[in-house]
Motif scaffolding. Structure first.
Motif, PDB file in Angstrom:
ATOM      1  N   ASP A  10       0.838  -1.201   0.000  1.00 16.14           N
ATOM      2  CA  ASP A  10       0.000   0.000   0.000  1.00 16.14           C
ATOM      3  C   ASP A  10       0.872   1.251   0.000  1.00 16.14           C
ATOM      4  O   ASP A  10       0.590   2.214  -0.731  1.00 16.14           O
ATOM      5  CB  ASP A  10      -0.935   0.013   1.213  1.00 16.14           C
ATOM      6  CG  ASP A  10      -2.019  -1.048   1.124  1.00 16.14           C
ATOM      7  OD1 ASP A  10      -2.363  -1.457  -0.002  1.00 16.14           O
ATOM      8  OD2 ASP A  10      -2.531  -1.460   2.180  1.00 16.14           O
ATOM      9  N   LEU A  37       0.542  -2.875  -7.403  1.00 17.11           N
ATOM     10  CA  LEU A  37      -0.869  -3.263  -7.357  1.00 17.11           C
ATOM     11  C   LEU A  37      -1.020  -4.773  -7.512  1.00 17.11           C
ATOM     12  O   LEU A  37      -1.828  -5.401  -6.819  1.00 17.11           O
ATOM     13  CB  LEU A  37      -1.661  -2.527  -8.442  1.00 17.11           C
ATOM     14  CG  LEU A  37      -1.862  -1.031  -8.195  1.00 17.11           C
ATOM     15  CD1 LEU A  37      -2.316  -0.335  -9.478  1.00 17.11           C
ATOM     16  CD2 LEU A  37      -2.865  -0.800  -7.074  1.00 17.11           C
ATOM     17  N   ARG A  40      -0.122  -6.486  -4.249  1.00 21.54           N
ATOM     18  CA  ARG A  40      -1.130  -6.421  -3.181  1.00 21.54           C
ATOM     19  C   ARG A  40      -2.436  -7.105  -3.576  1.00 21.54           C
ATOM     20  O   ARG A  40      -3.407  -7.086  -2.837  1.00 21.54           O
ATOM     21  CB  ARG A  40      -1.345  -4.988  -2.716  1.00 21.54           C
ATOM     22  CG  ARG A  40      -2.216  -4.135  -3.569  1.00 21.54           C
ATOM     23  CD  ARG A  40      -2.453  -2.791  -2.896  1.00 21.54           C
ATOM     24  NE  ARG A  40      -3.436  -2.038  -3.633  1.00 21.54           N
ATOM     25  CZ  ARG A  40      -3.731  -0.787  -3.385  1.00 21.54           C
ATOM     26  NH1 ARG A  40      -3.114  -0.147  -2.414  1.00 21.54           N
ATOM     27  NH2 ARG A  40      -4.640  -0.166  -4.095  1.00 21.54           N
ATOM     28  N   ASP A  42      -4.409  -6.525  -6.358  1.00 23.44           N
ATOM     29  CA  ASP A  42      -5.377  -5.717  -7.097  1.00 23.44           C
ATOM     30  C   ASP A  42      -5.094  -5.842  -8.598  1.00 23.44           C
ATOM     31  O   ASP A  42      -4.673  -4.903  -9.257  1.00 23.44           O
ATOM     32  CB  ASP A  42      -5.275  -4.264  -6.624  1.00 23.44           C
ATOM     33  CG  ASP A  42      -6.440  -3.406  -7.088  1.00 23.44           C
ATOM     34  OD1 ASP A  42      -7.263  -3.898  -7.898  1.00 23.44           O
ATOM     35  OD2 ASP A  42      -6.514  -2.254  -6.647  1.00 23.44           O
ATOM     36  N   LYS A  44      -6.976  -6.401 -11.392  1.00 22.42           N
ATOM     37  CA  LYS A  44      -7.758  -5.656 -12.402  1.00 22.42           C
ATOM     38  C   LYS A  44      -7.279  -4.206 -12.504  1.00 22.42           C
ATOM     39  O   LYS A  44      -7.118  -3.683 -13.608  1.00 22.42           O
ATOM     40  CB  LYS A  44      -9.259  -5.696 -12.075  1.00 22.42           C
ATOM     41  CG  LYS A  44      -9.841  -7.091 -12.106  1.00 22.42           C
ATOM     42  CD  LYS A  44      -9.689  -7.735 -13.459  1.00 22.42           C
ATOM     43  CE  LYS A  44     -10.299  -9.121 -13.447  1.00 22.42           C
ATOM     44  NZ  LYS A  44      -9.879  -9.946 -14.556  1.00 22.42           N
ATOM     45  N   HIS A  45      -7.041  -3.566 -11.383  1.00 26.42           N
ATOM     46  CA  HIS A  45      -6.537  -2.192 -11.400  1.00 26.42           C
ATOM     47  C   HIS A  45      -5.130  -2.154 -11.990  1.00 26.42           C
ATOM     48  O   HIS A  45      -4.794  -1.267 -12.777  1.00 26.42           O
ATOM     49  CB  HIS A  45      -6.559  -1.619  -9.987  1.00 26.42           C
ATOM     50  CG  HIS A  45      -6.311  -0.163  -9.914  1.00 26.42           C
ATOM     51  ND1 HIS A  45      -6.135   0.491  -8.736  1.00 26.42           N
ATOM     52  CD2 HIS A  45      -6.188   0.802 -10.866  1.00 26.42           C
ATOM     53  CE1 HIS A  45      -5.920   1.772  -8.954  1.00 26.42           C
ATOM     54  NE2 HIS A  45      -5.945   1.982 -10.242  1.00 26.42           N
TER      55      HIS A  45
END
Length: 85
Positions: A10, A37, A40, A42, A44-45
């Protein structure tokens, strides 16, 4: 970055966002943000961020490699192969 190395994903994402805010043309920071990203979870992002990085600088090979790795993580093997071509 140091944050990614110690699995503080993050904080790594935030550090890259600050770098991008200071220099919006810094495509390597966008690519590294995508990697953070992915780390962590995430995905799709990350795919969106990494696709944008490849579009901003089609000569930045590491962005395509990072996009391929993100697609592989997302189980999109044909997309991963295509990103790395």
């Amino acid at each position: 970055t140091a944050y990614r190395a110690v699995k503080r994903f993050d904080e790594a994402v935030l550090a890259y966002e600050r770098a991008i805010a200071l220099d919006p043309q810094l495509t390597i920071a966008r690519s590294n943000r995508g990697n953070a990203l992915v780390s962590r979870g995430d995905i799709k992002h990350a795919l969106k961020v990494l696709t944008e990085a490849t579009e901003r600088d089609p000569r930045l090979a590491i962005a395509f490699s990072n996009l391929g790795n993100a697609k592989r993580t997302d189980k999109d093997i044909p997309g991963a192969i295509d990103a790395c071509r």
